[in-house]
Write a protein that holds these residues in place. Structure first.
Motif, mmCIF file in Angstrom:
data_model
loop_
_atom_site.group_PDB
_atom_site.id
_atom_site.type_symbol
_atom_site.label_atom_id
_atom_site.label_comp_id
_atom_site.label_asym_id
_atom_site.label_seq_id
_atom_site.Cartn_x
_atom_site.Cartn_y
_atom_site.Cartn_z
ATOM 1 N N UNK A 155 -15.238 71.266 -9.583
ATOM 2 C CA UNK A 155 -16.563 71.897 -9.568
ATOM 3 C C UNK A 155 -16.553 73.250 -10.279
ATOM 4 N N UNK A 156 -15.383 73.821 -10.482
ATOM 5 C CA UNK A 156 -15.292 75.109 -11.174
ATOM 6 C C UNK A 156 -15.161 74.942 -12.688
ATOM 7 N N UNK A 157 -15.069 73.694 -13.136
ATOM 8 C CA UNK A 157 -14.908 73.416 -14.561
ATOM 9 C C UNK A 157 -16.184 72.801 -15.130
ATOM 10 N N UNK A 158 -16.389 72.977 -16.418
ATOM 11 C CA UNK A 158 -17.489 72.317 -17.116
ATOM 12 C C UNK A 158 -16.961 71.014 -17.699
ATOM 13 N N UNK A 159 -17.616 69.921 -17.353
ATOM 14 C CA UNK A 159 -17.150 68.599 -17.756
ATOM 15 C C UNK A 159 -18.250 67.856 -18.500
ATOM 16 N N UNK A 160 -17.824 66.956 -19.373
ATOM 17 C CA UNK A 160 -18.778 66.172 -20.151
ATOM 18 C C UNK A 160 -18.210 64.786 -20.366
ATOM 19 N N UNK A 161 -19.094 63.834 -20.627
ATOM 20 C CA UNK A 161 -18.650 62.465 -20.853
ATOM 21 C C UNK A 161 -18.112 62.240 -22.257
ATOM 22 N N UNK A 162 -18.301 63.217 -23.153
ATOM 23 C CA UNK A 162 -17.823 63.094 -24.522
ATOM 24 C C UNK A 162 -16.728 64.119 -24.790
ATOM 25 N N UNK A 163 -15.785 63.748 -25.634
ATOM 26 C CA UNK A 163 -14.710 64.654 -26.011
ATOM 27 C C UNK A 163 -15.296 65.820 -26.813
ATOM 28 N N UNK A 164 -15.081 67.067 -26.371
ATOM 29 C CA UNK A 164 -15.646 68.220 -27.079
ATOM 30 C C UNK A 164 -15.055 68.379 -28.482
ATOM 31 N N UNK A 165 -15.804 69.036 -29.342
ATOM 32 C CA UNK A 165 -15.300 69.364 -30.675
ATOM 33 C C UNK A 165 -14.082 70.263 -30.558
ATOM 34 N N UNK A 166 -13.196 70.150 -31.516
ATOM 35 C CA UNK A 166 -11.982 70.965 -31.619
ATOM 36 C C UNK A 166 -10.947 70.640 -30.536
ATOM 37 N N UNK A 167 -11.194 69.611 -29.746
ATOM 38 C CA UNK A 167 -10.240 69.223 -28.697
ATOM 39 C C UNK A 167 -9.632 67.863 -29.013
ATOM 40 N N UNK A 168 -8.444 67.642 -28.501
ATOM 41 C CA UNK A 168 -7.788 66.349 -28.651
ATOM 42 C C UNK A 168 -7.067 66.022 -27.350
ATOM 43 N N UNK A 169 -6.875 64.752 -27.090
ATOM 44 C CA UNK A 169 -6.260 64.322 -25.833
ATOM 45 C C UNK A 169 -4.791 63.975 -26.049
ATOM 46 N N UNK A 170 -3.995 64.246 -25.028
ATOM 47 C CA UNK A 170 -2.585 63.888 -25.041
ATOM 48 C C UNK A 170 -2.389 62.517 -24.397
ATOM 49 N N UNK A 171 -1.433 61.795 -24.899
ATOM 50 C CA UNK A 171 -1.166 60.442 -24.395
ATOM 51 C C UNK A 171 -0.405 60.529 -23.078
ATOM 52 N N UNK A 172 -0.840 59.792 -22.052
ATOM 53 C CA UNK A 172 -0.135 59.841 -20.764
ATOM 54 C C UNK A 172 1.258 59.231 -20.857
#
Length: 267
Positions: A155-172
């Motif tokens: 609840x303290x974070x801003x979340x969205x259903x789409x990956x934000x610009x300039x961000x990338x995800x790490x593989x689990x």
């Protein structure tokens, strides 16, 4: 589940359902403007929606106002165990138990988001008395970091259903199935470490009533069928057990540096 945790849950539930939260964080009330979907699911007014859809008029969705203690005026009192909260839990199940969200980073620069699995569960301690609590666990799927109170942290974070610009995800590196098993093992170990006094006291009450039942039939050489039925009823009433129910789960891509290490429980 205390009142602050309930408020956090409501805010996350309604925000993720595209409803509009009308009250600020420090307001003793929680007021929300429902979407059409949420109005249909929560407000039980099918005739209104039938009329609106038949006449093609503009709909006015309901506004819900909750309060978290009896001293606050106005609003519907909501607490753990209240019918409205159980209704919302049920709607959560109907809408699907699994979501995927990405953290919005406040600065525009390349940022890695780590995969976390978050699980909310209801733990019920049942005998002739009943006690319930919610537990929310998050586990990072790269290094196995595990934290409690995951829902409150979100609840303290801003979340969205789409990956934000300039961000990338790490593989689990840890599979979701393995992560779920680790969380289950952690919850089981926490429960095993808890006091079993509630279960021992339930067994004592059970033995007391069983002795009373036996005394009614002690002079009968052969016990009637009614005795067996009453004995089974005592077992159903008093036998202590713990039931764990999944409420919902999600995969969250987060920048752990924004909330760790203060929330780390274990690895």
């Amino acid at each position: 589940m205390n009142q602050a945790e309930i408020r956090d849950f409501l805010e996350r539930f309604f925000t993720s359902s595209d409803c509009t939260v009308l009250s600020p964080k420090n307001d003793p009330h929680f007021k929300v403007k429902l979407t059409k979907q949420m109005d249909k699911l929560l407000m039980n007014r099918p005739f209104y929606w039938h009329y609106i859809e038949q006449t093609r008029q503009k709909a006015e969705t309901a506004v819900l106002a909750f309060k978290f203690d009896d001293r606050t005026e106005d609003g519907e009192l909501i607490h753990f165990g209240s019918p409205r909260l159980h209704q919302i839990f049920h709607v959560t199940e109907e809408l699907g138990r699994y979501i995927r969200l990405y953290q919005i980073i406040p600065y525009q620069q390349s940022s890695a988001l780590e995969p976390w699995i978050g699980i909310n569960m209801k733990v019920s301690y049942q005998c002739d008395l009943k006690k319930e609590r919610l537990t929310s666990i998050g586990l990072q799927l790269i290094n196995g970091t595990l934290i409690e109170g995951f829902q409150t942290m979100l609840t303290r974070l801003r979340l969205n259903q789409k990956l934000p610009d300039y961000c990338y995800t790490l593989k689990p590196l840890i599979t979701i199935q393995s992560g779920i098993r680790r969380i289950e093992q952690y919850i089981e170990s926490e429960i095993n470490a808890e006091s079993s006094k509630w279960a021992e006291e339930a067994k004592k009450r059970w033995e007391k009533d069983q002795s009373l039942l036996d005394s009614f039939y002690e002079h009968r050489a052969e016990k009637p069928e009614r005795y067996d039925l009453e004995k089974q009823a005592l077992e159903a009433q008093y036998k202590p057990y713990i039931h764990i129910q999944l409420i919902n789960a999600g995969l969250f891509y987060l920048n752990s540096a924004t909330f760790l290490p203060n929330t780390v429980k274990t690895r």
